[in-house]
Design an enzyme around this catalytic site. Structure first.
Site, PDB file in Angstrom:
ATOM      1  N   GLU A 206       0.812  -1.221   0.000  1.00 46.15           N
ATOM      2  CA  GLU A 206       0.000   0.000   0.000  1.00 46.15           C
ATOM      3  C   GLU A 206       0.840   1.263   0.000  1.00 46.15           C
ATOM      4  OE1 GLU A 206      -0.704  -2.713   1.727  1.00 46.15           O
ATOM      5  OE2 GLU A 206      -2.602  -3.262   0.784  1.00 46.15           O
TER       6      GLU A 206
ATOM      7  N   HIS B 168     -11.749  -5.467   7.811  1.00 52.88           N
ATOM      8  CA  HIS B 168     -12.459  -5.217   6.552  1.00 52.88           C
ATOM      9  C   HIS B 168     -13.668  -4.302   6.736  1.00 52.88           C
ATOM     10  CE1 HIS B 168     -10.100  -8.707   5.347  1.00 52.88           C
ATOM     11  NE2 HIS B 168     -10.457  -8.510   4.094  1.00 52.88           N
TER      12      HIS B 168
END
Ligand SMILES: Cc1ncc(C[n+]2csc(CCOP(=O)(O)OP(=O)(O)O)c2C)c(N)n1
Lengths: 378, 336
Positions: B60, B129
């Site tokens: 990321e 999540h």
């Protein structure tokens, strides 16, 4: 198949195997890897590199002096690292884009930074050297290793130049970072991206033995150059105090990147002679004998000795170079002492590129507050 | 007008941006061949090629950091972070580099990046999540932060975010990806309401409910239920979390005299705290009661089977409405 770590070289505390073409005594020796990149390099080029190193050292000493006199908030000395900075930066073209760390004052100098730009960040007047596009050189990066990703992204942009209506170019992006930075995730991610996309980027790791107080062995059990091939990036480990070796290595790396062969990595084994910054006290963690050992490997003295022996540098030329460096230092001192801090309301400028109502209101409120003082004072 | 899911509306926005501006690039994990784990980038690789829709390594910070370099070179990268809880490795690049480079260089370097984040809970997902990290970004000057609540906004705000010369952190409630709504794909971008404006989604008289993202639907359900009870709630969709459109909010609260702010992120130092303070500063003399917050608890996101206790539902909103209206409410006997 089992891979075992190589134990052939020390990660950096001493010289180990490095490519060298000028010995500490100023003797020109051959190196099979570097020689093909050095043949047409004459004494004139070497004198130029010498001149740049002398200027860098003089600038650096002036920076330290100005900080000690309270004129700069901080300075990150690069004494001892002139060869890697000048040797690699002088191999670049103007169109290449450089992403340095805070210690690359010599690189900034070669890229054309003005005296004002060289000190404004450390004086606390500006946060950057200025417009990075003017000299295709980003300002000093303080977040360790972050700039390596920017260089790789920029290189991915070079690969896509035509998408923006430009013509395909063979420009290269360059990332400078230290041995401590090699532990950062960003540097490792940068190598993954660079290799995966075959990006035209050169990584220049200045292994100056110390990340503040931490020696290289805290960062790595293998020479840093040995890591790159595992990412799919070829590397060279060179004597970072040998300006010609750095110049040759950079030419090799740049040529690879320009020709479309992908990224390349250079570990320049060098030494930071001074403190990490003017706020640091290296006597707490460094052995004086180590410092003395490295003093004998001075990057400027060896070129001086070589040029003298060849008759390529007489007293007059040496004096001229010293005077030139003194002029640079005087200019830096002058801009430093005459610096006028900008209007305080400009701190609200350029936070956003497009108008931002909340910030504009904040600026108006602070302007009104400041105005109140002026009225009260009159 | 076309009836589209939010997922398709976003996909169409990305497709238009790629088609209209050669400097736009899509980057992220699995965004190419797969079309993204939520299929938001579906078909874009086939149409625009691997030079513009880039399947990146799984890193990321690398995705955002290389996007910074691409922006230096004149590109407008649209980055997909696969899930909200995975933005943290990129946090440094977003807050230290993306947010600050324009400022640091006094405007010489623009960072027109869009960071898309499939966001927040309510879908029964695994750990990491379902998170709501918006406050971290709202706190960072130099970023714009928006959250969408319907397919039309999703479409137009994404195009506006991509066209914006500032970096935009763009939150997409995954709970709404498959909810349909009308989108006028032919409407010019210039006619769409600006990204920075809040919107009154339901007018009302008695109290103002301020919210954003998937919680807009919950607030509307609460307003419906309150109406049955004779209470008229005005519901405002913030749309932009940074900057906040206080003109719209203050105009409403000055009329209603009462405010409830609700979001699913934890309350402590959250967007609701910011909005409550902003309302108090602007509407103090119009307020009949202190603004109240109804938020997720100050806990790590709980396991999926228990998430309904974390996400503020219509009853918790109505309870707060009763409290600002000084009506009997379920907390009446509780020590406060
Ligand atoms: C992300 C981050 N962590 C910590 C620091 C504090 N810090 C500044 S310089 C430095 C050491 C860096 O060492 P190295 O990469 O070897 O570069 P050198 O300073 O020796 O040139 C540290 C820890 C920082 N600036 N950024």
């Amino acid at each position: 198949m089992t891979y075992l770590p190589s134990t052939t070289a020390d990660p950096g505390t001493d010289m180990g195997p490095v490519a060298q073409v000028i010995t500490p005594d100023g003797e020109r020796v051959a190196d099979a890897t570097l020689e093909p990149w050095l043949h047409e390099v004459g004494d004139d080029v070497l004198v130029g590199l010498y001149r740049d190193m002398v200027r860098t050292r003089r600038l650096d000493r002036e920076g330290v002096a100005l900080q000690r006199q309270g004129q700069l908030g901080l300075w990150a000395p690069c004494e001892g690292q002139e060869a890697v900075q000048i040797g690699t930066a002088r191999a670049l073209r103007a169109a290449d884009f450089v992403f340095p760390s805070y210690r690359e004052s010599g690189v900034q100098l070669v890229r054309g930074a003005t005296p004002t730009e060289l000190i404004q960040v450390w004086r606390g007047e500006e946060q950057s050297m200025g417009d990075p596009f003017a000299r295709r050189t980003a300002g000093p990066q303080i977040i360790i290793g972050a700039q390596t990703l920017h260089a790789v992204g920029y290189a991915m942009g070079i690969q896509r130049a035509e998408a923006l209506g430009g013509v395909a170019t063979d420009d290269v992006a360059v990332a400078y970072f230290g041995d401590g930075a090699s532990s950062q995730g960003d540097v490792n991610e940068a190598m993954v991206f660079a290799a995966s996309f075959g990006a035209p980027v050169v990584f220049v790791c200045s292994n100056n033995q110390w990340a503040i107080s931490e020696p290289v062995r805290v960062q790595s059990r293998t020479p840093l150059a040995a890591r790159a091939p595992a990412f799919g990036i070829p590397s060279l480990r060179v004597d970072g105090n040998d300006v010609l070796a750095c110049f040759g290595a950079m030419r090799w790396a740049l040529e690879r990147a320009r020709s479309g062969a992908g990224p390349a990595y250079i570990e320049a084994v060098t030494y930071r002679m001074g403190p990490h910054t003017t706020a640091d006290d290296p006597t707490r963690y460094r052995d004086p004998a180590e410092l003395e050992r490295w003093r004998g490997r001075d990057p400027i003295a060896r070129v001086h000795a070589l040029l003298r022996a060849r008759g390529a540098l007489d007293d007059e030329a040496a004096a001229d170079i010293a005077a030139d460096a003194d002029r640079l230092a005087a200019d830096v001192r002058e801009v430093c002492l005459s610096y006028r801090t900008r209007d305080p309301l400009t701190i609200f400028d350029e936070v956003y590129a497009e108008p931002h109502a909340a910030l504009e209101a904040e600026r108006r409120a602070y302007a009104a507050y400041l105005d109140g003082f002026e009225e009260g004072a009159s | 007008m076309t009836e589209l899911t939010m997922a398709k509306a976003l996909n169409a926005a990305l497709g238009s941006a790629l088609a209209e501006d050669p400097s736009v690039l899509i980057m992220g994990e699995d965004v190419g061949t797969l079309g993204g784990v939520f299929r938001i980038t579906d078909g874009l690789l086939a149409t625009h090629g691997a030079g513009r829709v880039i399947d990146t390594p799984l890193a990321e910070s690398g995705i955002v950091g290389t996007a910074v370099g691409l922006a230096y070179r004149g590109f407008r990268p649209v980055v997909e972070i696969q899930f909200d809880g995975f933005v943290y490795p990129a946090f440094d690049q977003i807050v230290c580099q993306v947010a600050k480079l324009h400022y640091r260089t006094r405007g010489a370097v623009r960072m027109p990046l869009t960071v898309r984040i499939p966001w927040a809970g309510g879908v029964g997902a695994a750990e990491h999540h379902s998170e709501s990290p918006e406050a971290y970004f709202v706190h960072t000057s130099g970023l714009r932060v928006v959250a969408v609540s319907n397919p039309s906004d999703a479409h137009f705000m994404l195009r506006q975010a991509i066209a914006c010369d500032d970096p935009v952190v763009f939150f997409e409630p995954k709970r709404l990806y498959h909810v349909k709504g009308e989108v006028d794909l032919a409407a010019p971008l210039a006619d769409a309401p600006p990204m920075g404006l809040a919107r009154v989604v339901r007018p009302g008289r008695d109290a103002t409910v301020v919210t954003y993202g998937a919680q807009v639907a919950t607030a509307l359900e609460a307003a419906e239920a309150a109406a049955d009870d004779g209470v008229s709630l005005e519901v405002i969709d913030l749309r932009s979390l940074s900057p906040v459109d206080y003109d719209t909010i203050a105009a409403s609260v000055r009329r209603t005299g009462r405010a409830v702010i609700t979001h699913e992120a934890p309350g402590e130092a959250g967007v609701g705290a910011e909005v409550a303070a902003g309302i108090t500063e602007r509407c103090f003399h119009h307020l009949e009661a202190p603004p109240l917050r109804v938020t997720g608890h100050d806990i790590p996101y709980p396991p999926a089977k228990l998430e309904r206790h974390h996400l503020p539902d219509l009853d918790r909103i109505l309870d707060a409405v009763d409290r600002v209206l000084d009506r009997p409410h379920s907390l009446a006997g509780a020590a406060q």
